[in-house]
Design an enzyme around this catalytic site. Sequence first.
Site, PDB file in Angstrom:
ATOM      1  N   GLU A  12       0.823  -1.212   0.000  1.00 52.62           N
ATOM      2  CA  GLU A  12       0.000   0.000   0.000  1.00 52.62           C
ATOM      3  C   GLU A  12       0.863   1.269   0.000  1.00 52.62           C
ATOM      4  O   GLU A  12       0.385   2.345  -0.334  1.00 52.62           O
ATOM      5  CB  GLU A  12      -0.906   0.011   1.246  1.00 52.62           C
ATOM      6  CG  GLU A  12      -1.912  -1.121   1.258  1.00 52.62           C
ATOM      7  CD  GLU A  12      -2.583  -1.313   2.613  1.00 52.62           C
ATOM      8  OE1 GLU A  12      -3.629  -1.964   2.647  1.00 52.62           O
ATOM      9  OE2 GLU A  12      -2.061  -0.816   3.635  1.00 52.62           O
ATOM     10  N   GLY A  78     -12.281  -4.469   2.958  1.00 51.55           N
ATOM     11  CA  GLY A  78     -13.338  -5.321   2.426  1.00 51.55           C
ATOM     12  C   GLY A  78     -14.598  -4.486   2.250  1.00 51.55           C
ATOM     13  O   GLY A  78     -14.837  -3.534   3.003  1.00 51.55           O
ATOM     14  N   MET A 172      -8.942  -2.895   9.468  1.00 52.83           N
ATOM     15  CA  MET A 172      -8.421  -3.269  10.786  1.00 52.83           C
ATOM     16  C   MET A 172      -7.666  -2.148  11.513  1.00 52.83           C
ATOM     17  O   MET A 172      -7.066  -2.413  12.554  1.00 52.83           O
ATOM     18  CB  MET A 172      -7.525  -4.514  10.637  1.00 52.83           C
ATOM     19  CG  MET A 172      -8.268  -5.696  10.019  1.00 52.83           C
ATOM     20  SD  MET A 172      -7.253  -7.162   9.755  1.00 52.83           S
ATOM     21  CE  MET A 172      -6.923  -7.677  11.432  1.00 52.83           C
ATOM     22  N   GLU A 173      -7.676  -0.925  10.974  1.00 50.42           N
ATOM     23  CA  GLU A 173      -6.863   0.127  11.601  1.00 50.42           C
ATOM     24  C   GLU A 173      -7.522   1.498  11.730  1.00 50.42           C
ATOM     25  O   GLU A 173      -7.244   2.239  12.684  1.00 50.42           O
ATOM     26  CB  GLU A 173      -5.545   0.342  10.801  1.00 50.42           C
ATOM     27  CG  GLU A 173      -4.626  -0.849  10.711  1.00 50.42           C
ATOM     28  CD  GLU A 173      -4.997  -1.812   9.589  1.00 50.42           C
ATOM     29  OE1 GLU A 173      -5.764  -1.403   8.691  1.00 50.42           O
ATOM     30  OE2 GLU A 173      -4.557  -2.973   9.599  1.00 50.42           O
ATOM     31  N   ASP A 196     -11.701  -6.667  -1.601  1.00 49.40           N
ATOM     32  CA  ASP A 196     -12.429  -7.940  -1.507  1.00 49.40           C
ATOM     33  C   ASP A 196     -13.826  -7.653  -0.975  1.00 49.40           C
ATOM     34  O   ASP A 196     -14.119  -6.547  -0.527  1.00 49.40           O
ATOM     35  CB  ASP A 196     -11.677  -8.902  -0.573  1.00 49.40           C
ATOM     36  CG  ASP A 196     -11.535  -8.325   0.823  1.00 49.40           C
ATOM     37  OD1 ASP A 196     -12.469  -8.489   1.620  1.00 49.40           O
ATOM     38  OD2 ASP A 196     -10.520  -7.670   1.133  1.00 49.40           O
TER      39      ASP A 196
HETATM   40  N1  SAH Z   1      -2.369 -11.803   4.456  1.00 45.04           N
HETATM   41  C1  SAH Z   1      -2.041 -10.446   4.785  1.00 45.04           C
HETATM   42  C2  SAH Z   1      -2.925 -10.053   5.945  1.00 45.04           C
HETATM   43  C3  SAH Z   1      -3.525  -8.754   5.725  1.00 45.04           C
HETATM   44  S1  SAH Z   1      -4.784  -8.385   6.890  1.00 45.04           S
HETATM   45  C4  SAH Z   1      -0.595 -10.355   5.141  1.00 45.04           C
HETATM   46  O1  SAH Z   1      -0.017 -11.368   5.526  1.00 45.04           O
HETATM   47  O2  SAH Z   1       0.016  -9.294   5.028  1.00 45.04           O
HETATM   48  C5  SAH Z   1      -5.770  -7.349   5.945  1.00 45.04           C
HETATM   49  C6  SAH Z   1      -5.339  -5.925   5.797  1.00 45.04           C
HETATM   50  O3  SAH Z   1      -6.112  -5.298   4.793  1.00 45.04           O
HETATM   51  C7  SAH Z   1      -5.564  -5.111   7.049  1.00 45.04           C
HETATM   52  O4  SAH Z   1      -4.575  -4.122   7.152  1.00 45.04           O
HETATM   53  C8  SAH Z   1      -6.982  -4.521   6.851  1.00 45.04           C
HETATM   54  O5  SAH Z   1      -7.048  -3.170   7.238  1.00 45.04           O
HETATM   55  C9  SAH Z   1      -7.251  -4.637   5.341  1.00 45.04           C
HETATM   56  N2  SAH Z   1      -8.396  -5.463   4.917  1.00 45.04           N
HETATM   57  C10 SAH Z   1      -8.661  -5.772   3.618  1.00 45.04           C
HETATM   58  N3  SAH Z   1      -9.738  -6.557   3.510  1.00 45.04           N
HETATM   59  C11 SAH Z   1     -10.200  -6.781   4.767  1.00 45.04           C
HETATM   60  C12 SAH Z   1     -11.274  -7.563   5.301  1.00 45.04           C
HETATM   61  N4  SAH Z   1     -12.084  -8.276   4.512  1.00 45.04           N
HETATM   62  N5  SAH Z   1     -11.434  -7.590   6.642  1.00 45.04           N
HETATM   63  C13 SAH Z   1     -10.603  -6.884   7.439  1.00 45.04           C
HETATM   64  N6  SAH Z   1      -9.555  -6.158   6.989  1.00 45.04           N
HETATM   65  C14 SAH Z   1      -9.343  -6.083   5.665  1.00 45.04           C
END
Ligand code: SAH
Length: 233
Positions: A12, A78, A172-173, A196
């Site tokens: 990002e 998401g 998540m932030e 997503d």
């Molecule tokens: N597999 C990734 C994990 C990313 S967690 C890794 O290993 O790096 C997901 C990140 O994208 C978080 O920072 C959150 O803010 C955002 N995000 C995107 N889609 C999301 C969803 N469906 N639910 C929660 N957070 C999501």
Amino acid sequence: MRLGIISALAEEQHGLIEALESPYKLVHGMREYTGGKLWEIDAVCVLSRIGKVAAAMTASILVEKFGVTHIVFTGVAGSGDKNVKVGDIVVAEELVQHDFDASPLFPQFEIPLTGLSRFATDTALTERLAAAAAQTTRVHRGMIASGDQFIGKLAQIQALKAALPDLLAVEMEGAAVAQVCFELGIPFAVIRTISDNANDDAAVDFMHFIKTVASRYAFDVIERFCREHVGSV
Ligand code: SAH
């Protein structure tokens, strides 16, 4: 203005670090802060890592140690609404911590001692980001909810939508940064590209999307935002 730009994932932030002029780096608390001029704006870029605590810590350090006066969070999220599609951008007007529940002492979602369950973003920053984003893709404005969970099951997103009907996106932030900025009196904004649908396909869509589209969108929007902001500060 000194602008703090937070992203959760390396993809990002892609390109922004390279675009900084006269960059300087400082490592503090397991994060690398890179400062410099971003299209004439004094800026500090940092990866928060994932989740509310990580984001709150990063926002606090940006303000207290790096003296930023404004914060923008860029990232992916998401979808939380059927009209919000993968590839669209959501600019937050309000943020909620969807996993916060101190009931029955306080109403569900309310952050104790603030009297608030929703934290509003700064109107001027939000306006400018939305205008910049509208040149890249379709933009929605409204409520984003954050929690310490990747929402990747249809039942989860349906339950969240039932509890928060005006939900546009889940991540998540953002709401953690919102609370820190509210408490410290720092104007802030949150912009999220939808990666997503927060349903059973979320994990696969997410990985593909951040590699291909999300990094480019974030870069384009921040570039336009900075270029157009220069005249106004
Ligand atoms: N597999 C990734 C994990 C990313 S967690 C890794 O290993 O790096 C997901 C990140 O994208 C978080 O920072 C959150 O803010 C955002 N995000 C995107 N889609 C999301 C969803 N469906 N639910 C929660 N957070 C999501």
